[in-house]
Design a protein around this motif. Structure first.
Motif, PDB file in Angstrom:
ATOM      1  N   LEU A 282       0.755  -1.516  13.851  1.00 39.06           N
ATOM      2  CA  LEU A 282       0.038  -0.666  12.705  1.00 39.06           C
ATOM      3  C   LEU A 282      -1.079  -1.435  12.444  1.00 39.06           C
ATOM      4  O   LEU A 282      -2.170  -0.846  12.236  1.00 39.06           O
ATOM      5  CB  LEU A 282       0.896  -0.810  11.322  1.00 39.06           C
ATOM      6  N   LEU A 302      -0.022   3.230  17.743  1.00 34.10           N
ATOM      7  CA  LEU A 302       0.947   3.997  16.876  1.00 34.10           C
ATOM      8  C   LEU A 302       2.301   4.673  17.345  1.00 34.10           C
ATOM      9  O   LEU A 302       3.238   4.491  16.415  1.00 34.10           O
ATOM     10  CB  LEU A 302      -0.064   5.330  16.585  1.00 34.10           C
ATOM     11  N   ALA A 305       4.755   1.466  16.799  1.00 37.74           N
ATOM     12  CA  ALA A 305       5.024   1.210  15.575  1.00 37.74           C
ATOM     13  C   ALA A 305       6.046   2.327  15.033  1.00 37.74           C
ATOM     14  O   ALA A 305       6.939   2.019  14.524  1.00 37.74           O
ATOM     15  CB  ALA A 305       3.628   1.427  14.643  1.00 37.74           C
ATOM     16  N   GLY A 306       5.880   3.739  15.460  1.00 37.92           N
ATOM     17  CA  GLY A 306       6.508   4.771  15.116  1.00 37.92           C
ATOM     18  C   GLY A 306       8.132   4.301  15.688  1.00 37.92           C
ATOM     19  O   GLY A 306       8.976   4.747  14.820  1.00 37.92           O
ATOM     20  N   GLN A 309       9.780   1.986  13.532  1.00 40.90           N
ATOM     21  CA  GLN A 309      10.194   2.234  12.328  1.00 40.90           C
ATOM     22  C   GLN A 309      11.452   3.335  12.333  1.00 40.90           C
ATOM     23  O   GLN A 309      12.224   3.371  11.440  1.00 40.90           O
ATOM     24  CB  GLN A 309       8.861   3.148  11.506  1.00 40.90           C
ATOM     25  N   GLN A 329       5.661   3.660   6.770  1.00 38.74           N
ATOM     26  CA  GLN A 329       5.533   5.260   7.539  1.00 38.74           C
ATOM     27  C   GLN A 329       4.533   5.939   6.725  1.00 38.74           C
ATOM     28  O   GLN A 329       3.986   6.530   7.432  1.00 38.74           O
ATOM     29  CB  GLN A 329       7.021   5.958   6.768  1.00 38.74           C
ATOM     30  N   LEU A 332       1.385   4.621   8.684  1.00 47.75           N
ATOM     31  CA  LEU A 332       1.464   5.170  10.131  1.00 47.75           C
ATOM     32  C   LEU A 332       0.935   6.916  10.084  1.00 47.75           C
ATOM     33  O   LEU A 332       0.038   7.058  11.107  1.00 47.75           O
ATOM     34  CB  LEU A 332       2.974   5.384  10.685  1.00 47.75           C
ATOM     35  N   ARG A 333       1.368   7.513   8.953  1.00 46.74           N
ATOM     36  CA  ARG A 333       0.870   8.806   8.908  1.00 46.74           C
ATOM     37  C   ARG A 333      -0.439   8.831   8.603  1.00 46.74           C
ATOM     38  O   ARG A 333      -1.371   9.770   9.463  1.00 46.74           O
ATOM     39  CB  ARG A 333       1.690   9.648   7.713  1.00 46.74           C
ATOM     40  N   ARG A 336      -2.237   8.102  12.065  1.00 44.47           N
ATOM     41  CA  ARG A 336      -2.248   9.179  12.908  1.00 44.47           C
ATOM     42  C   ARG A 336      -2.993  10.249  12.753  1.00 44.47           C
ATOM     43  O   ARG A 336      -3.903  10.860  13.557  1.00 44.47           O
ATOM     44  CB  ARG A 336      -0.739   9.859  13.134  1.00 44.47           C
TER      45      ARG A 336
END
Length: 435
Positions: A282, A302, A305-306, A309, A329, A332-333, A336
């Motif tokens: 991240l 990304l 990281a996703g 998570q 989270q 991350l959103r 993105r």
């Protein structure tokens, strides 16, 4: 020989002020000594002889530790085993409780080094639980202990723990001072000492957090591949590459930052600390995006990281933003959406930002950044009114967070919108705009 032998070996080493490197000598590395102390390796007779010589003990005594454990050794070892097992699975409350019991048994048998070890583990657990005042009290007791006064490794670890607590509390000046003291204490250890390298990592991180980019960069010279030996643990070298990359990005050296972060990708071990692996990816993605780099490698950060998570299953219902999840989270959103916007895929970016539109009682950092990004996207799509509504939320959030740089960025964008909208206004409209 198991855990009892390992605990006894560690206690004897600490009581003599030896590092794992010094105890291992030419026969075995510090990482092998660590495995012995954890009870997951069986030493040969040759290694036992070398360990005994450096501890100043008769050659056969180390074998007797495993064959004839005392009742106190058994009680301590069982409690310490429970503590370390709980630590390994992230149950820090149980780990702290068992470490306290182990410390009490060790105190009864007058094993001061073992008491210090368990108190250090307790302080680390309390730090992970956010109980910094209790953790700091334990650290202060450790530093006041006569055993640690002659043990550079223990003192360095204690100062480093204090620095990490200060970082968590965003007391960056105190963190830098404690980390520097930890590095000073660790200077007498070997060049591949995990204690010394961890202290160096903390010094760089604390100085960067405090805004001293050039001072942090000077310390980065000690963390280069030419200086840090290859025999140092790979995960620790990865952490150093990560923080050096962060400093490079902060100094506007994006190419250098990317190179260091790519190095960290190859060295950091998800199996060692999956949460840290997610945080690194991240952080790397954000640094790249802030530097204007929205390439496939950024998307790979990304995605990694996703995936991490998903395994961790992080979900924090207390964020005040139902449907978004925990802060990792949510970040991350947001990132993105940022990457999609950089690719010109604005509709998809707005879909990513949609959960942020439900306003919480208080605009936090990520909500403010999401509102700012959403305002920029809407402005580009030709919806200035909707953009202004988002930007007003962003400005409110930045002001509450005392993020003057962010608030100034919003103000500049609002001013650009106003100039465009009132480029050729009627006299009445011009008067309203001026008001």
């Amino acid at each position: 020989m198991g855990r009892i032998f390992g605990n006894r070996l560690r206690a004897e080493r600490l009581s003599r002020g030896l590092t794992q490197e010094q105890l291992g000598g030419p026969e075995c590395s510090h990482s092998y000594v660590s495995l012995l102390e954890r009870g997951v390796r069986e030493p040969s007779m040759e290694i036992l002889g070398g360990l005994a010589r450096r501890l100043g003990l008769p050659p056969g005594e180390l074998e007797q530790w495993a064959l004839q454990p005392t009742v106190q050794d058994q009680e301590y070892s069982l409690a310490a085993l429970h503590a370390w097992c709980a630590w390994d699975v992230g149950d820090y409350e149980s780990a702290a409780s068992h470490a306290l019991v182990a410390a009490q048994f060790a105190r009864e048998s007058r094993k001061d080094a073992t008491v210090c070890e368990m108190n250090l583990l307790r302080a680390e657990c309390l730090t992970r639980l956010g109980r910094h005042e209790q953790g700091r009290n334990l650290v202060n007791l450790l530093l006041a202990n006569t055993l640690t006064s002659g043990n550079a490794g223990l003192r360095s670890e204690a100062h480093q723990l204090s620095a990490r607590m200060s970082l968590a509390e965003q007391s960056f000046r105190g963190a830098a001072a404690q980390a520097q003291e930890g590095l000073t204490q660790g200077a007498v250890l070997g060049e591949d000492s995990t204690v010394r390298l961890s202290a160096l990592h903390l010094v760089i991180r604390a100085l960067l957090s405090e805004g001293h980019k050039e001072a942090a960069w000077r310390h980065c010279e000690l963390a280069s591949d030419d200086v840090v030996p290859e025999r140092a643990p790979a995960h620790l070298r990865g952490r150093l590459a990560w923080v050096v990359g962060d400093v490079a990005f902060a100094r506007g050296q994006a190419k250098r930052g990317i190179e260091r972060h790519e190095r960290a990708v190859g060295l950091l071990r998800p199996q060692v600390d999956l949460k840290e692996w997610a945080a690194f990816n991240l952080s790397s993605a954000r640094a790249r995006l802030e530097a204007g780099v929205a390439d496939d490698a950024t998307l790979a950060c990304l995605d990694r990281a996703g995936s991490a998570q998903d395994i961790l299953g992080q979900d924090d219902p207390g964020t005040g933003n139902p449907g978004i999840g925990g802060e990792p989270q949510r970040e991350l959103r947001l990132l993105r959406a940022w990457w999609l916007h950089a690719q010109g895929r604005d509709s998809e970016a707005l879909d990513q930002l949609a959960p942020f539109e439900e306003r919480s009682q208080r605009m936090d950092r990520l909500s403010s950044e999401a509102a700012f990004l959403g305002g920029r996207i809407l402005l580009g799509l030709g919806a200035p009114d909707d953009a202004l509504a988002r930007l007003a939320l962003a400005q409110e959030g930045f002001f509450r967070l005392r993020n003057l740089r962010g608030a100034q960025g919003v103000a500049d964008l609002i001013l650009d919108i106003s100039r465009t909208r009132y480029a050729n206004p009627s006299p009445a409209l011009a008067h309203c705009a001026a008001s």
